[in-house]
Design a protein around this motif. Structure first.
Motif, PDB file in Angstrom:
ATOM      1  N   THR A  14       1.067  -1.250   0.074  1.00 15.06           N
ATOM      2  CA  THR A  14       0.086  -0.227  -0.480  1.00 15.06           C
ATOM      3  C   THR A  14       0.668   0.755   0.399  1.00 15.06           C
ATOM      4  OG1 THR A  14      -0.011   0.000   2.571  1.00 15.06           O
ATOM      5  CG2 THR A  14      -1.716  -1.129   1.455  1.00 15.06           C
ATOM      6  N   PHE A  15      -0.134   1.989   0.294  1.00 15.85           N
ATOM      7  CA  PHE A  15       1.330   3.627  -0.423  1.00 15.85           C
ATOM      8  C   PHE A  15       1.069   4.232   1.088  1.00 15.85           C
ATOM      9  CE2 PHE A  15       0.804   8.504   0.817  1.00 15.85           C
ATOM     10  CZ  PHE A  15       2.302   8.884  -0.171  1.00 15.85           C
ATOM     11  N   GLY A  16       1.302   3.614   2.527  1.00 16.66           N
ATOM     12  CA  GLY A  16       0.858   3.652   3.566  1.00 16.66           C
ATOM     13  C   GLY A  16       2.193   2.902   3.896  1.00 16.66           C
ATOM     14  N   VAL A  17       2.175   1.817   3.474  1.00 15.52           N
ATOM     15  CA  VAL A  17       4.138   1.396   3.853  1.00 15.52           C
ATOM     16  C   VAL A  17       5.008   0.874   2.690  1.00 15.52           C
ATOM     17  CG1 VAL A  17       4.926  -1.525   2.756  1.00 15.52           C
ATOM     18  CG2 VAL A  17       2.034  -1.719   3.588  1.00 15.52           C
ATOM     19  N   LEU A  18       4.872   2.075   1.359  1.00 16.98           N
ATOM     20  CA  LEU A  18       5.352   2.319   0.497  1.00 16.98           C
ATOM     21  C   LEU A  18       6.180   4.032   1.554  1.00 16.98           C
ATOM     22  CD1 LEU A  18       7.289   1.547  -1.593  1.00 16.98           C
ATOM     23  CD2 LEU A  18       5.878   3.252  -2.904  1.00 16.98           C
ATOM     24  N   HIS A  19       5.415   4.239   2.039  1.00 12.21           N
ATOM     25  CA  HIS A  19       5.682   5.812   2.587  1.00 12.21           C
ATOM     26  C   HIS A  19       6.355   5.112   3.526  1.00 12.21           C
ATOM     27  CE1 HIS A  19       5.734   9.113   5.133  1.00 12.21           C
ATOM     28  NE2 HIS A  19       5.791   9.910   3.806  1.00 12.21           N
ATOM     29  N   GLY A  20       6.410   4.541   4.517  1.00 13.31           N
ATOM     30  CA  GLY A  20       6.935   4.645   5.490  1.00 13.31           C
ATOM     31  C   GLY A  20       8.085   3.803   5.750  1.00 13.31           C
ATOM     32  N   THR A  21       7.825   3.011   4.418  1.00  7.12           N
ATOM     33  CA  THR A  21       8.946   1.591   4.462  1.00  7.12           C
ATOM     34  C   THR A  21      11.040   3.377   3.786  1.00  7.12           C
ATOM     35  OG1 THR A  21       8.393   0.319   4.443  1.00  7.12           O
ATOM     36  CG2 THR A  21      10.750  -0.017   3.174  1.00  7.12           C
ATOM     37  N   THR A  22      10.117   4.244   2.352  1.00  6.83           N
ATOM     38  CA  THR A  22      10.895   4.882   2.160  1.00  6.83           C
ATOM     39  C   THR A  22      11.163   5.951   3.182  1.00  6.83           C
ATOM     40  OG1 THR A  22      10.096   4.541  -0.104  1.00  6.83           O
ATOM     41  CG2 THR A  22      11.409   6.434   0.069  1.00  6.83           C
TER      42      THR A  22
END
Length: 441
Positions: A271-279
């Motif tokens: 999800t966008f949240g996962v990608l944003h948090g990881t980055t």
């Protein structure tokens, strides 16, 4: 003013500034840059500039953000949760089995992350509540999670060994291979401790009740194994390509990062949240390490120019008449003492300009010494009052786990780490055999 006195002034100024609470990389870099200016005038300004350019051009350093990204992606997408559920079901019937499964989980998470914090987050938020609910002794399992998560800085792809390799100018691939057997040895000793402790005191780690074990069929267990082994498959693919020579180290780290994204996508969790948090987390960790490496190179260049390493070597071997192994013992005791107050990166940056060249001048293998340093960092993670993992556990643990419980829990594992350090010191081949064997072919 003699060069020895200047070196002592630099070191004392650095320690004094650290007591003010400033960031480690800022203190190290500031002291190095100011000393370079006063020693060599405007020409000395080139030293911090050169260190910055060297870091920017250091191609192997690209592995750091890629491996950090891979680990955070698997953690943020909850693929690591599947891993714990697999060990929960497969090891539950054994006394202390869930604690043993937690150590196995930590080894795999270490092999896909390279940091202690990821294993700590998974262990404290997923494993610990489940272990407590199953009646496990809170002091024992708190220690299990803290010690197990520290394997992340020893088992490849260790970010700490990347940092050491950059400063010591040693191949990161050699260092990672050198960490394999010591890491597995330490994990095996952790498991042996749990088995013996739970055999002597069964109430510390009760097995899962029979009726609950029967809730899972063989097919369900196999399905859980398939889901939980995704991180392991990524690690095997990544390292297999590197060891067979198909990809370089940097390319292997890129394979791992892309594989973690594909795994999250296939599990329906990208999800966008996962990608944003990881980055965001990857950027924060990577920037911190880049600044630390830059500051360490600057400070080390000034120290090297002063001849401080040669002065210390002359002091220990000439004036004091110590043997090389006695000097090594003093160095490790210094690390252990610093570890009570500082984290691993601060320890490395503060003493790297002195200890790493000195270890090389004394004839010690710097790859082996990197493993010795890293194990000492693991001990520093657990030793009160300022152990890094102690504070992480305090922040993440349930309310019933007190700070006193956390402090009590670590001492058996600190003893195991010290024992491992002694074994690696007496038998260096445990660390050096694999890299020597691989690169000789």
């Amino acid at each position: 003013m003699s060069y020895e006195l200047i070196a002592l002034l630099m070191f004392s100024s650095m320690m004094l500034l650290l007591l003010t609470g400033q960031r480690v990389f800022a203190v190290i870099g500031f002291v190095g840059a100011v000393a370079a200016y006063f020693l060599w005038g405007t020409g000395g300004i080139e030293i911090p500039f050169t260190a910055t350019i060297k870091v920017m051009k250091w191609y192997p350093l690209l592995t750091l953000p890629l491996f950090v990204f891979m680990g955070y992606m698997l953690a943020e997408s909850r693929i690591a949760d599947d891993l714990y559920k697999m060990f929960h079901v497969w090891f539950g019937p054994v006394r202390g089995g869930l604690a043993i499964g937690t150590i196995f989980m930590m080894v795999i998470i270490s092999a896909i992350n390279g940091l202690s914090v990821a294993g700590m987050a998974v262990g404290a938020t997923i494993a610990l509540p489940e272990l407590l609910r199953r009646g496990y002794d809170k002091i024992m399992v708190t220690g299990v999670i803290q010690a197990g998560s520290s394997l992340g800085i020893l088992v490849p792809p260790s970010v700490v060994l990347v940092l050491y390799g950059m400063i010591a100018r040693q191949p990161v691939g050699n260092l990672w291979m050198a960490g394999v057997f010591p890491g597995l040895l330490m994990a095996a000793l952790f498991i042996l401790y749990i088995v013996v402790r739970c055999a002597l005191q069964p109430s510390l780690g009760p097995a899962l009740p029979k009726e609950e074990r029967e809730n899972y069929t063989l097919g369900q267990k196999i399905a859980l194994a398939k889901a939980g082994l995704i991180p392991l498959a990524i690690f095997i693919a990544m390292t297999g390509l590197f060891l067979t020579g198909v990809t370089s180290l940097v390319e292997s780290s890129a394979v791992g990062a892309v594989s973690s994204i594909l795994a999250a996508l296939l599990r329906g969790r990208l999800t966008f949240g996962v990608l944003h948090g990881t980055t965001r987390k990857t950027l924060g960790i990577s920037a911190m390490f880049f600044w630390i490496i830059t500051a360490a190179l600057c400070f080390g260049a000034v120290f090297d120019g002063l001849g401080a390493v040669r002065s210390i070597e002359r002091l220990f071997l000439g004036d004091m008449g110590l043997e090389p192994w006695q000097v090594l013992l003093l160095m490790q005791l210094t690390f252990l003492g610093l570890g009570i107050f500082l984290d691993d990166t601060a320890m490395l940056v503060i003493v790297a300009p002195l200890f790493i060249p000195l270890a090389g001048a004394l004839g010690f293998d710097l790859v082996w010494y990197g493993v010795m340093y890293t194990i000492t960092c693991q001990i520093a993670y657990l030793t009160p009052p300022f152990g890094y993992n102690l504070f992480l556990m305090r922040a993440m643990a349930p309310p019933e786990v007190s700070l006193t419980d956390i402090y009590k829990s670590v001492w058996p594992f600190v003893g195991i780490m010290l024992f491992t350090l002694l074994i690696i010191g007496l038998f260096p081949g445990i660390a050096t055999w694999l890299p020597n064997y691989y690169y000789s072919k």
